[in-house]
Write an enzyme that holds these catalytic residues in place. Structure first.
Site, PDB file in Angstrom:
ATOM      1  N   GLY A 131       0.827  -1.207   0.000  1.00 48.16           N
ATOM      2  CA  GLY A 131       0.000   0.000   0.000  1.00 48.16           C
ATOM      3  C   GLY A 131       0.855   1.249   0.000  1.00 48.16           C
ATOM      4  O   GLY A 131       1.013   1.898   1.040  1.00 48.16           O
ATOM      5  N   SER A 133       1.525   3.545  -3.474  1.00 47.33           N
ATOM      6  CA  SER A 133       1.075   4.548  -4.440  1.00 47.33           C
ATOM      7  C   SER A 133      -0.351   5.007  -4.162  1.00 47.33           C
ATOM      8  O   SER A 133      -1.198   4.238  -3.692  1.00 47.33           O
ATOM      9  CB  SER A 133       1.154   3.991  -5.861  1.00 47.33           C
ATOM     10  OG  SER A 133       2.486   3.712  -6.220  1.00 47.33           O
ATOM     11  N   GLU A 249      12.433  -4.724  -2.844  1.00 55.94           N
ATOM     12  CA  GLU A 249      11.552  -4.705  -4.009  1.00 55.94           C
ATOM     13  C   GLU A 249      12.288  -4.411  -5.304  1.00 55.94           C
ATOM     14  O   GLU A 249      11.912  -4.889  -6.372  1.00 55.94           O
ATOM     15  CB  GLU A 249      10.455  -3.657  -3.795  1.00 55.94           C
ATOM     16  CG  GLU A 249       9.459  -3.575  -4.935  1.00 55.94           C
ATOM     17  CD  GLU A 249       8.358  -2.561  -4.704  1.00 55.94           C
ATOM     18  OE1 GLU A 249       7.569  -2.339  -5.631  1.00 55.94           O
ATOM     19  OE2 GLU A 249       8.291  -1.986  -3.602  1.00 55.94           O
TER      20      GLU A 249
END
Length: 384
Positions: A131, A133, A249
């Site tokens: 959660g 953008s 990421e």
């Protein structure tokens, strides 16, 4: 100014030995899946496959044994992830939880949070989405407006997230939200909370993309009541935490291998030809020549993560260069195939190419846009 450190490093032999068992599993499960489906790989949602990986001890490899993990280094996960992506295994259900949610909880979570979430992640029973953008924010995470406000029961969450991959299939979200101040306060006042997506007030709307997939989602929070222990880490420390999370990421093999199923299928097609053209040979060599050093860079970042460092600058560089390569492969292969005089191109190769051409523009968006990443690198090197 930060120095750039990407010293080449070899994957330890004990971790390399994982490849044989992973390949055997993939031969058993994945071989019959058409390439145009396998090309979706880390967007491919298959909970039963994830649970099978958990049963075989191939999830949570970097988590401590006491939380149900493998107690191994980041190199072990790199090997497993690389093999899965190279074959196009449907890893999307557990991907985010295994890649970054579990390490984040391990580093910043309370003991109760670790005891609750980590064993479930390692079993393939808890799926997470990211959660970050928001509408009108894009990659400018410091401008998020979603807000969690304290009340007598914990936190009340209001706001919206977007481009939230597989949110409609996940159990939890780790959300970056404001717990104090205003959006123009930038980094101050940001925190991370774990949101149970089954709670009242959470609504999720998938967004269909050009390929017909609907894994991107909008997520809305309307007075969602979170418990006190939804906060992960320290209140107001969200920016530091989320930048640490982004190193996981941005640096893995998924930032190099999003087009690899197409590349493999194209190479297999070339091997069926009696005479492979010189341009095709040059293209294959160029892609491999680009891929090999980028992989070495990705392994180097994995070594930094294994050593407990937060290689945000190095991860941003790998992600920028890697996604540029991923995006170039479908266009280059399309040019190669269109140059042929005959039409004897396998239908599955063409279907795989069509899918990758449609989705390749997103490769440089997810995980931070090219402009954001280059800004991070420039500032880190003192040239901006």
């Amino acid at each position: 100014m930060t120095s750039l450190s990407l010293t080449p490093i070899a994957i330890p032999a004990e971790d390399e030995r994982l490849r044989s068992s992973v390949r055997a599993l993939l031969n058993e499960i994945v071989s019959s899946i058409p390439p145009q489906i396998r090309a979706r790989s880390w967007n491919g949602f298959d909970p039963s496959f994830s649970r099978e990986l958990g049963r075989r001890g191939l999830l949570g490899l970097t988590m401590p044994v006491e939380y149900g993990g493998g107690g191994r280094s980041a190199f072990a996960r790199f090997v497993v992830a690389e093999e899965m992506l190279n074959r196009g295994a449907p890893v999307g259900s557990h991907w985010i939880a295994d890649r970054q949610s579990a390490p984040l909880i391990l580093k910043y979570g309370t003991e109760a949070q670790k005891q609750f979430y980590l064993p479930r992640i390692c079993r393939g029973d808890a799926f997470f989405c990211i959660g970050m953008s928001e509408p009108n924010s894009g990659s400018d995470l410091a401008s998020v407006r979603s807000r969690a406000t304290r009340n007598g029961l914990g936190w009340v969450l209001n706001g919206q997230k977007i481009w939230t991959t597989n949110a409609h299939n996940c159990h939890y979200m780790i959300a970056l939200v404001r717990t104090s101040g205003r959006s123009d306060d930038r980094h101050r006042g940001l925190s991370q909370v774990i949101v149970d997506l089954s709670l009242p007030g959470v609504s999720i709307r998938p967004i269909t993309d050009l390929s017909g997939d609907a894994h991107f989602c909008e997520v809305f929070f309307d007075n969602v009541q979170l418990s006190e222990d939804a906060l992960i880490g320290q209140e107001g420390n969200g920016w530091q935490q989320v930048t640490s999370e982004l190193a996981f990421e941005r640096s893995g093999p998924e930032r190099l291998l999003s087009s690899i199923v197409l590349f493999n299928e194209w190479l297999a097609f070339l091997r069926t030809e009696k005479h492979v053209s010189a341009p095709s040979k040059r293209l294959a060599g160029k892609i491999l020549a680009d891929l090999i050093p980028l992989r070495a860079m990705s392994v180097a970042v994995t070594g930094m993560l294994a050593a407990g460092r937060s290689p945000n600058l190095e991860a941003a560089l790998v992600k920028d260069l890697g996604t540029a390569l991923e995006q170039s492969i479908p266009a280059a292969i399309a040019d190669d195939l269109s140059a042929r005089q005959d039409n004897a191109i396998p239908a599955e190769l063409l279907a795989t190419l069509t899918y990758l051409v449609q989705v390749a523009p997103s490769f440089s968006l997810r995980g931070g846009t090219r402009e954001i990443l280059r800004g991070i690198v420039a500032r880190g090197l003192g040239v901006q």
